[in-house]
Design a protein around this motif. Structure first.
Motif, PDB file in Angstrom:
ATOM      1  N   LEU A 151       0.836  -1.194   0.000  1.00 43.37           N
ATOM      2  CA  LEU A 151       0.000   0.000   0.000  1.00 43.37           C
ATOM      3  C   LEU A 151       0.874   1.249   0.000  1.00 43.37           C
ATOM      4  N   PRO A 152       0.411   2.304  -0.650  1.00 42.99           N
ATOM      5  CA  PRO A 152       1.189   3.554  -0.599  1.00 42.99           C
ATOM      6  C   PRO A 152       1.296   4.097   0.821  1.00 42.99           C
ATOM      7  N   VAL A 153       0.208   3.944   1.590  1.00 46.09           N
ATOM      8  CA  VAL A 153       0.193   4.351   3.000  1.00 46.09           C
ATOM      9  C   VAL A 153      -0.514   3.248   3.788  1.00 46.09           C
ATOM     10  N   TYR A 154       0.126   2.782   4.846  1.00 50.88           N
ATOM     11  CA  TYR A 154      -0.490   1.735   5.659  1.00 50.88           C
ATOM     12  C   TYR A 154      -1.316   2.355   6.781  1.00 50.88           C
ATOM     13  N   PRO A 155      -2.548   1.896   6.943  1.00 56.03           N
ATOM     14  CA  PRO A 155      -3.415   2.485   7.967  1.00 56.03           C
ATOM     15  C   PRO A 155      -2.960   2.116   9.370  1.00 56.03           C
ATOM     16  N   PRO A 156      -3.280   2.920  10.355  1.00 50.39           N
ATOM     17  CA  PRO A 156      -2.968   2.551  11.740  1.00 50.39           C
ATOM     18  C   PRO A 156      -3.807   1.354  12.166  1.00 50.39           C
ATOM     19  N   ILE A 157      -3.268   0.499  13.016  1.00 50.97           N
ATOM     20  CA  ILE A 157      -4.007  -0.676  13.499  1.00 50.97           C
ATOM     21  C   ILE A 157      -3.885  -0.779  15.017  1.00 50.97           C
ATOM     22  N   SER A 158      -4.906  -1.372  15.603  1.00 53.19           N
ATOM     23  CA  SER A 158      -4.897  -1.684  17.038  1.00 53.19           C
ATOM     24  C   SER A 158      -4.928  -3.194  17.192  1.00 53.19           C
ATOM     25  N   ILE A 159      -4.044  -3.725  18.029  1.00 55.59           N
ATOM     26  CA  ILE A 159      -3.965  -5.169  18.266  1.00 55.59           C
ATOM     27  C   ILE A 159      -4.444  -5.475  19.680  1.00 55.59           C
ATOM     28  N   LEU A 160      -5.384  -6.413  19.788  1.00 53.09           N
ATOM     29  CA  LEU A 160      -5.884  -6.872  21.087  1.00 53.09           C
ATOM     30  C   LEU A 160      -5.311  -8.251  21.392  1.00 53.09           C
ATOM     31  N   ILE A 161      -4.742  -8.409  22.586  1.00 51.36           N
ATOM     32  CA  ILE A 161      -4.204  -9.693  23.027  1.00 51.36           C
ATOM     33  C   ILE A 161      -4.819 -10.015  24.389  1.00 51.36           C
ATOM     34  N   ALA A 162      -5.732 -10.964  24.410  1.00 53.97           N
ATOM     35  CA  ALA A 162      -6.304 -11.427  25.675  1.00 53.97           C
ATOM     36  C   ALA A 162      -5.404 -12.530  26.232  1.00 53.97           C
ATOM     37  N   ALA A 163      -4.967 -12.381  27.473  1.00 54.04           N
ATOM     38  CA  ALA A 163      -3.994 -13.317  28.049  1.00 54.04           C
ATOM     39  C   ALA A 163      -4.508 -13.905  29.358  1.00 54.04           C
ATOM     40  N   TYR A 164      -4.430 -15.212  29.464  1.00 57.29           N
ATOM     41  CA  TYR A 164      -4.779 -15.896  30.708  1.00 57.29           C
ATOM     42  C   TYR A 164      -3.710 -16.941  30.996  1.00 57.29           C
ATOM     43  N   ASN A 165      -2.927 -16.710  32.048  1.00 47.29           N
ATOM     44  CA  ASN A 165      -1.843 -17.610  32.445  1.00 47.29           C
ATOM     45  C   ASN A 165      -0.864 -17.854  31.283  1.00 47.29           C
ATOM     46  N   GLU A 166      -0.337 -16.762  30.714  1.00 53.61           N
ATOM     47  CA  GLU A 166       0.582 -16.852  29.579  1.00 53.61           C
ATOM     48  C   GLU A 166       1.967 -16.290  29.922  1.00 53.61           C
ATOM     49  N   GLU A 167       2.381 -16.481  31.170  1.00 55.15           N
ATOM     50  CA  GLU A 167       3.687 -15.974  31.612  1.00 55.15           C
ATOM     51  C   GLU A 167       4.822 -16.479  30.731  1.00 55.15           C
ATOM     52  N   ALA A 168       4.739 -17.735  30.289  1.00 57.81           N
ATOM     53  CA  ALA A 168       5.846 -18.341  29.555  1.00 57.81           C
ATOM     54  C   ALA A 168       5.941 -17.875  28.104  1.00 57.81           C
ATOM     55  N   SER A 169       4.874 -17.305  27.553  1.00 58.09           N
ATOM     56  CA  SER A 169       4.869 -17.045  26.110  1.00 58.09           C
ATOM     57  C   SER A 169       4.560 -15.605  25.713  1.00 58.09           C
ATOM     58  N   ILE A 170       3.951 -14.810  26.589  1.00 51.70           N
ATOM     59  CA  ILE A 170       3.479 -13.485  26.195  1.00 51.70           C
ATOM     60  C   ILE A 170       4.623 -12.579  25.740  1.00 51.70           C
ATOM     61  N   ASP A 171       5.815 -12.701  26.344  1.00 52.28           N
ATOM     62  CA  ASP A 171       6.922 -11.826  25.961  1.00 52.28           C
ATOM     63  C   ASP A 171       7.361 -12.096  24.524  1.00 52.28           C
ATOM     64  N   GLU A 172       7.430 -13.367  24.126  1.00 55.09           N
ATOM     65  CA  GLU A 172       7.809 -13.704  22.750  1.00 55.09           C
ATOM     66  C   GLU A 172       6.767 -13.215  21.758  1.00 55.09           C
ATOM     67  N   THR A 173       5.501 -13.232  22.156  1.00 54.88           N
ATOM     68  CA  THR A 173       4.448 -12.708  21.284  1.00 54.88           C
ATOM     69  C   THR A 173       4.673 -11.227  21.022  1.00 54.88           C
ATOM     70  N   LEU A 174       5.002 -10.486  22.065  1.00 56.41           N
ATOM     71  CA  LEU A 174       5.264  -9.047  21.908  1.00 56.41           C
ATOM     72  C   LEU A 174       6.522  -8.800  21.080  1.00 56.41           C
ATOM     73  N   VAL A 175       7.530  -9.639  21.271  1.00 59.52           N
ATOM     74  CA  VAL A 175       8.756  -9.519  20.467  1.00 59.52           C
ATOM     75  C   VAL A 175       8.426  -9.701  18.986  1.00 59.52           C
ATOM     76  N   SER A 176       7.591 -10.690  18.676  1.00 55.28           N
ATOM     77  CA  SER A 176       7.247 -10.947  17.274  1.00 55.28           C
ATOM     78  C   SER A 176       6.486  -9.778  16.661  1.00 55.28           C
ATOM     79  N   ILE A 177       5.679  -9.088  17.463  1.00 59.88           N
ATOM     80  CA  ILE A 177       4.973  -7.896  16.963  1.00 59.88           C
ATOM     81  C   ILE A 177       5.967  -6.779  16.685  1.00 59.88           C
TER      82      ILE A 177
END
Length: 445
Positions: free
Chosen positions: A88-114
């Protein structure tokens, strides 16, 4: 304007979506007609043991209807020539929702990937901690110091995924809303690809489902066969449904939605299958839901039989909830309604497989071929042929995105030959859960 030979040829063989649908439907009906003729002796023999009604229930549920579905899928996949999405010539702004329940082991890697996406537009990420009992909240608070695009909603009491997403939705700033599971990893370019597909799709599109792949596939044989399920079956179904203007599940693990449309249908419903019920609400409102086959997210899948069965129970229950909440969708005059009616057959097929085919295997081991015999064995080559077609299509997509299909022969044979022995009985349990109104709770995917 001069048109070269290749362009002229491409124009000459162009088929509209309605024509592709008609070709696939005629081909599937022809295959079903042949199957009915070929199954005549089998059906006649089975009638003498179990009666006419039950014999028809079993033969059509085990072989005839699934054969029709597989033929329709195969022809549709051959005809599917989707146009590429472009930068796209201009990419629109986006909002990402992440619902987390007992994700201590994985949530940081998810944020890194974003963060590694380097999305070329404005980014807002909202993590909603749904009353986790582990250290999820502490991990996200530490991440707040690293990422300026990150915000945090810390719910003290667990209330379910739908409630968490709806609370986070109130904080959304932008018109495109993406959901990502908290134990997932976005492959490079996934956010840009799904936004590009959203803009390239027809103007009435209000959601696009991303492609989900298995992250923990090397863990054991259960995750290895699920790798093929996601790579083959689920991807192929979404491709075909998207071709005919209505992907039936924009999964919560990774999808993009139009903010105004989400508001119009009331956000995420409080139920087990909140993503399928939401998707059907969008379809029921007259919108289209697409699929982006090269916007890839890797997620952790169930690694034990108990977890896998529970997951498929929830999926089956979610489909039942969708029918209950949106019965009028059955009467919408559009191509995607075909797949809604198709889903109506699943309880029949799952029950016939569970109470017919599985006991039939046991009978066949002792020399009684009333249910499982030469006719059903003839379906095995067809299953491998369809799997090879799916594999060829997905391998091309992998090559395009820089991914490599790893060797997983054991998982493939388990997937083709034995996977249904687990999943279709699990689906029957899911239908019973909904029928008897069993309690609903947070689950895995």
């Amino acid at each position: 304007m001069k048109v070269d030979g290749r362009e002229a040829k491409r124009s000459a063989i162009y088929l509209p979506v309605s024509a592709k649908f008609l070709i696939a439907l005629i081909g599937a009906i022809a295959w079903m007609g042949f199957s009915i003729w070929a199954a005549g002796p089998w059906l006649a023999d089975l009638k003498s043991y179990v009666g006419t009604a039950f014999a028809i229930f079993l033969v059509y549920g085990i072989a005839i209807i699934p054969g029709f579905m597989n033929a329709f899928m195969a022809i549709s996949l051959v005809l599917d020539k989707r146009p590429p999405h472009r930068p796209l010539p201009v990419y629109p702004p986006i909002s990402i929702l992440i619902a987390a329940y007992n994700e201590e082991a994985s949530i940081d890697e998810t944020l890194v990937s974003i963060d590694q996406q380097k999305y070329p537009g404005e980014l807002q990420v909202i993590v909603i901690n749904d009353g986790s009992a582990d250290g999820t909240a502490q991990v996200v608070r530490r991440a707040l110091e690293r990422y300026g695009w990150l915000s945090f909603v810390d719910l003290k009491k667990n209330g379910g995924k739908a409630r968490a997403l709806n609370i986070g939705f109130k904080e959304v700033l932008h018109d495109l809303v993406v959901t990502v599971d908290a134990d997932s990893f976005l492959y490079r370019g996934a956010l840009a690809s799904i936004v590009e597909r959203y803009h390239a799709d027809p103007s009435n599109t209000r959601a696009v489902a991303g492609k989900i792949l298995v992250r923990n596939s090397r863990q054991n044989w259960i995750t290895r066969c699920q790798e093929w399920d996601y790579f083959h079956g689920i991807s192929a179904v979404k491709r075909v449904q998207s071709l005919f203007q209505g992907t039936l599940v924009a999964q919560g693990a990774f999808s993009v939605y139009d903010r105004a449309a989400l508001t119009e249908v009331g956000g995420w419903p409080e139920c087990v299958g909140e993503d399928i019920v939401l998707t059907w609400a969008l379809l029921n409102a007259g919108y289209r839901v697409g699929h982006c086959e090269d916007a890839c997210l890797f997620t952790n899948v169930p690694s034990t039989l108990r977890q896998l069965v529970k997951q498929r129970q929830r999926w089956a229950r979610g489909m039942t909830e969708a029918f209950v909440k949106h019965p009028r969708i059955l009467f919408k005059m559009r191509l995607s309604t075909f797949f809604i009616h198709w889903n109506l057959l699943f309880p029949w097929l799952d029950l016939a497989f569970t109470i017919g085919f599985i006991p039939g295997i046991i009978f066949a081991l002792f020399g009684y071929y009333w249910i499982v015999g030469p006719m059903t064995l003839a379906l095995i080559p067809a299953a491998f042929a369809l799997s090879f077609l799916m594999f060829s299509i997905e391998r091309r997509m992998f090559k395009k995105t820089g991914l490599v299909v790893r060797k997983n022969i054991q998982g493939f044979f388990v997937y083709v030959l034995l996977y249904s022995l687990l999943l279709q009985p699990a689906s029957v349990l899911g239908y019973l859960d909904e029928l008897f109104r069993k309690p609903k709770a947070w689950g895995t995917k």
